[in-house]
Design an enzyme around this catalytic site. Structure first.
Site, PDB file in Angstrom:
ATOM      1  N   ASP A 107      44.856  31.083  43.764  1.00  0.00           N
ATOM      2  CA  ASP A 107      44.767  30.112  42.659  1.00  0.00           C
ATOM      3  C   ASP A 107      43.355  29.523  42.613  1.00  0.00           C
ATOM      4  OD1 ASP A 107      47.146  27.580  41.474  1.00  0.00           O
ATOM      5  OD2 ASP A 107      45.906  29.048  40.452  1.00  0.00           O
TER       6      ASP A 107
ATOM      7  N   LEU B 154      36.963  32.891  37.667  1.00  0.00           N
ATOM      8  CA  LEU B 154      35.672  33.324  38.172  1.00  0.00           C
ATOM      9  C   LEU B 154      34.519  32.557  37.546  1.00  0.00           C
ATOM     10  CD1 LEU B 154      36.389  37.143  38.273  1.00  0.00           C
ATOM     11  CD2 LEU B 154      36.793  35.421  40.020  1.00  0.00           C
TER      12      LEU B 154
END
Lengths: 327, 442
Positions: free
Chosen positions: B311, B71
């Site tokens: 991913d 993130l």
């Protein structure tokens, strides 16, 4: 977002003129013929010296060498000056490269200085294609070698040299000996030979440097024994062996390499009677090639050097830098 | 929106309900109240909907569970928890597991709390932490796994940083002590070297340093052997080769507790994509041959590969606008999971239900989450999507701050229109684009 390092950049502009020279792959055969004819006219009748011509007068050619090189850079400098172009040499060897400044930023600065052509050499494959993708429409980019990927002008001058002494490409048997795995010269050479119709190409070397998988990848026959690769060959191209291959566990020693893959008169006997020997240089005497062979009349090595200037002049002239319709 | 959204009543009408966990696949209305599924089919007596979602032709499924996303990949990265959880719910993802090689590294309790705090603040997708296996991911000292486990890490991983066999063994032993599993990116580091492409014809032609399948083979074999030695639960991340799939199948047949996932880009692209897309296809592990790609699809079909994940690794233009070997490896994928999964259903005869299971029930199990089912009494984490809708990320909206995917300018079929987390509508695809509405409550 567009990715960087795209390997399939268009080399011709909308009018069909060669705008960039990045790799042999993607070139038309006619383009090679045109380059050869132009090189012919740039050489004096005895083929030994190169005339100066005003073809690129007023144009600015920037030599951008991110990877250190004296020979190639000098050759390009001479070629550009013989075309009457203004030459700027920018030497940015990898270690001193603008720390933190990206490749494109470095190039960007130079673009704004009214350049018509960049001749670029870079240690990373695809770097020159990346630059070609980013430059303004009127600028041409010429690849002087990117990573282990492509070195088109070397292949062109080598083909030109073969053309001087052999009549027909299609029937030639060509052996390329040495570290093909890491060689941009070998890759470009193989593509050029195939474009000119050669079908019998042997890649010769130990499995660490000439793995069997090259066969499917490049369309060549891999030979791990020099004798097999040289058998009946018309042209033998010796590749330079770099010192670091010993350090990084590709080879044990130069002397063992010479014993098994070095070109001597003895080994030359296995080739065709009128075979010729070439080497893109610089040569390591006693490692790839016996001194005597390198200096013999079977060797085209010095011709390659002279032709290198003529062919590079021909390429630059044909690319007509600074005159390309917007793509 | 009503102030007390936790108690909002929502009716979803006209859609086909597909619940991978129970096998449910029928046109039914769905009623939500107080964050839970209240009824399926007929409304509960006296039910008055605060919000009516009329979605004929669309499909309702359990919210997607993404096994792996980054993130906030770096301190100076544009992408952050805030931007990426938006991308997640826009992609129908209601729970996602965040890699520890985030900023800051989740190798201690405090970092986990920080991450969860940021996620809670956003009130969109649920974020689960993947704990770092070693301190600072340096591969030398074990991290405080027990504490990480208590803080919410069910799986621990060392990411792409390699571990010696000794450290991996110790890590497995220690993790299994506390009932934790390990997610491994199995690859022999010395064989992989500085490679950036698959060792095959494309890589050889381009003269780029390459990673042979054998590196993955050796890595997986080693970790399977250590799993057998230690009894630890091991999850193989981003399997990329036919050999890899075969080894995992073999290990499972011998009764070992192994699971595996495949990254969505690897099912759609092979190494030749590099020629066209350059560094947008610089991935780790690399895109491999067509034979490998087809074996991955087969592996997903027959269950050897349990889950499909994004991913996700968002990165800025600069990181990709470099010569291939120097470019950052990774692709953005949160918003691609669903449309690309639907493409596989169409092209390879995988049932929609099985495909959804690979993105919901099975990753849930791997992450130690209770399986969400579309069943009365269950928490309403749901995604509603239009399987026919075509869109192009570059033109029709993209929420991740990473546009680094070759699919960014391609036409995709299938798009999430609504996402509900805890029975609250947190994302809706409106006429003007995506609308986000953070939820109240935990």
């Amino acid at each position: 977002m567009n990715g960087g390092g795209v390997f399939t950049t268009h080399q011709y502009d909308d009018a069909g003129t060669l705008r960039h020279l990045l790799s042999i792959e993607g070139l038309r055969r006619e383009t090679l013929e045109e380059i050869f004819r132009t090189a012919d006219s740039l050489l004096e009748l005895d083929g030994q010296t190169v005339r100066k011509v005003p073809l690129l007068r007023g144009k600015t050619i920037v030599l951008l060498f991110f990877e250190a090189s004296t020979r190639t850079r000098t050759t390009f400098e001479i070629a550009a000056k013989r075309l009457s172009a203004d030459v700027v040499t920018v030497n940015l060897a990898a270690s001193s490269t603008t720390k933190g400044e990206s490749l494109l930023d470095t190039v960007g600065t130079l673009i704004s200085m009214r350049s018509d052509m960049f001749v670029v050499r870079h240690a990373e494959g695809g770097a020159v294609h990346l630059i070609a993708n980013q430059v303004a429409d009127h600028i041409s980019v010429l690849n002087a070698g990117d990573g282990c990927h492509s070195h088109p002008t070397q292949a062109l001058l080598d083909m030109y040299t073969i053309r001087q002494v052999k009549t027909d490409f299609a029937s030639l048997k060509v052996a390329i000996v040495g570290d093909l795995l890491h060689s941009r010269v070998a890759r470009s050479e193989i593509q050029a030979l195939q474009l000119l119709g050669v079908t019998d190409i042997r890649a010769v070397g130990p499995a660490t440097l000439a793995p069997k998988t090259l066969s499917a990848a490049l369309g060549v026959r891999v030979c791990h024994r020099l004798e097999d690769g040289l058998d009946g060959a018309d042209v033998v191209v010796m590749l330079r062996l770099q010192r670091e291959r010993m350090a990084s566990a590709f080879l044990p020693s130069e002397s063992e390499y010479f014993e098994n893959y070095g070109l001597t008169f003895d080994k030359l006997r296995l080739t065709a009677k009128d075979s010729v020997v070439m080497h893109p240089g610089p040569i390591n005497r006693g490692v790839e090639i016996d001194s005597a062979v390198a200096d013999s009349e079977r060797s085209l090595i010095s011709r390659q050097v002279t032709n290198g200037i003529a062919v590079r002049m021909a390429v630059m002239a044909l690319m007509n830098p600074g005159h390309h319709p917007a793509q | 929106m009503t102030s007390n959204r936790q108690h909002q009543r929502i009716a979803i009408l006209g859609a086909r309900l597909i619940d991978a966990a129970s096998g449910l696949d029928e046109q039914q209305a769905l009623y939500i109240d107080n964050g839970l599924i209240r009824a399926i089919g007929a409304p509960p007596a006296g039910f008055v909907a605060d919000l009516l979602l009329d979605v004929p032709g669309q499909i309702v499924c359990a919210g997607l569970v993404d096994l792996r996303a980054r993130l906030e990949p770096a301190e100076d990265s544009n992408a952050s928890v805030a931007s990426e959880v938006r991308a997640a719910v826009a992609g129908g993802i209601t729970s996602l597991a965040c890699m520890p090689d985030n900023y800051p590294t989740t190798d201690a309790r405090a970092a986990v709390h920080l991450l969860l705090g940021k996620a809670r603040e956003q009130g969109l997708a649920r974020v689960l932490p993947l704990g770092a296996l070693t301190r600072n991911l340096a591969g030398e000292q074990l991290s405080e796994m027990a504490r990480l486990g208590m803080a919410g890490c069910h799986l621990l991983t060392n990411g792409n940083a390699p571990l010696s066999s000794l450290i991996m063994r110790r890590a497995m032993e220690y993790a299994s002590t506390f009932g934790l599993g390990i997610m491994t990116f199995a690859e022999d580091p010395s064989l992989a070297g500085n490679g950036c492409v698959h060792e095959g014809s494309t890589g050889l032609k381009l003269g780029l340093q390459a990673i042979p399948v054998t590196a993955e083979e050796i890595g997986i074999s080693r970790d399977i052997a250590l799993a057998e030695l230690t009894g630890c639960k091991v999850h193989f991340a981003a399997v990329s080769s036919a050999r890899g799939v075969a080894l995992i199948a073999d290990g499972r047949n011998r009764g070992l507790a192994l699971t595996a996932d495949v990254a969505v880009h690897h099912l759609h692209l092979n190494d030749t994509a590099i020629l066209q897309y350059g560094s947008l296809c610089h991935l780790r592990p690399p895109l491999r041959s067509e034979t490998d790609r087809l074996a991955l699809i087969e592996g997903l079909k027959n269950g050897v590969l349990d889950a499909l994940c994004s991913d996700h690794l968002p990165c800025g233009e600069d990181a990709k606008m470099a010569p291939f070997p120097a470019s950052k490896a990774g692709a953005a994928g949160l918003e691609l999971l669903l449309p690309l999964a639907l493409q596989l259903v169409k092209e390879h005869g995988i049932s929609l239900s099985a495909m959804l299971a690979a993105m919901t029930a099975r990753p849930s199990a791997i992450l130690g989450l209770p399986t969400q089912e579309i069943r009365v009494g269950e928490v309403a984490d749901l995604a509603i999507f239009d399987p026919q809708r075509t869109w192009q990320p570059a033109l029709d909206g993209w929420h991740s701050l990473g546009k680094n995917t070759p699919f960014y300018r391609q036409s995709l079929t299938g798009r999430v229109t609504h996402t509900l987390v805890g029975g609250q509508l947190v994302y809706r695809l409106g006429d003007q684009g995506g609308e986000f509405d953070p939820r109240s409550g935990p």
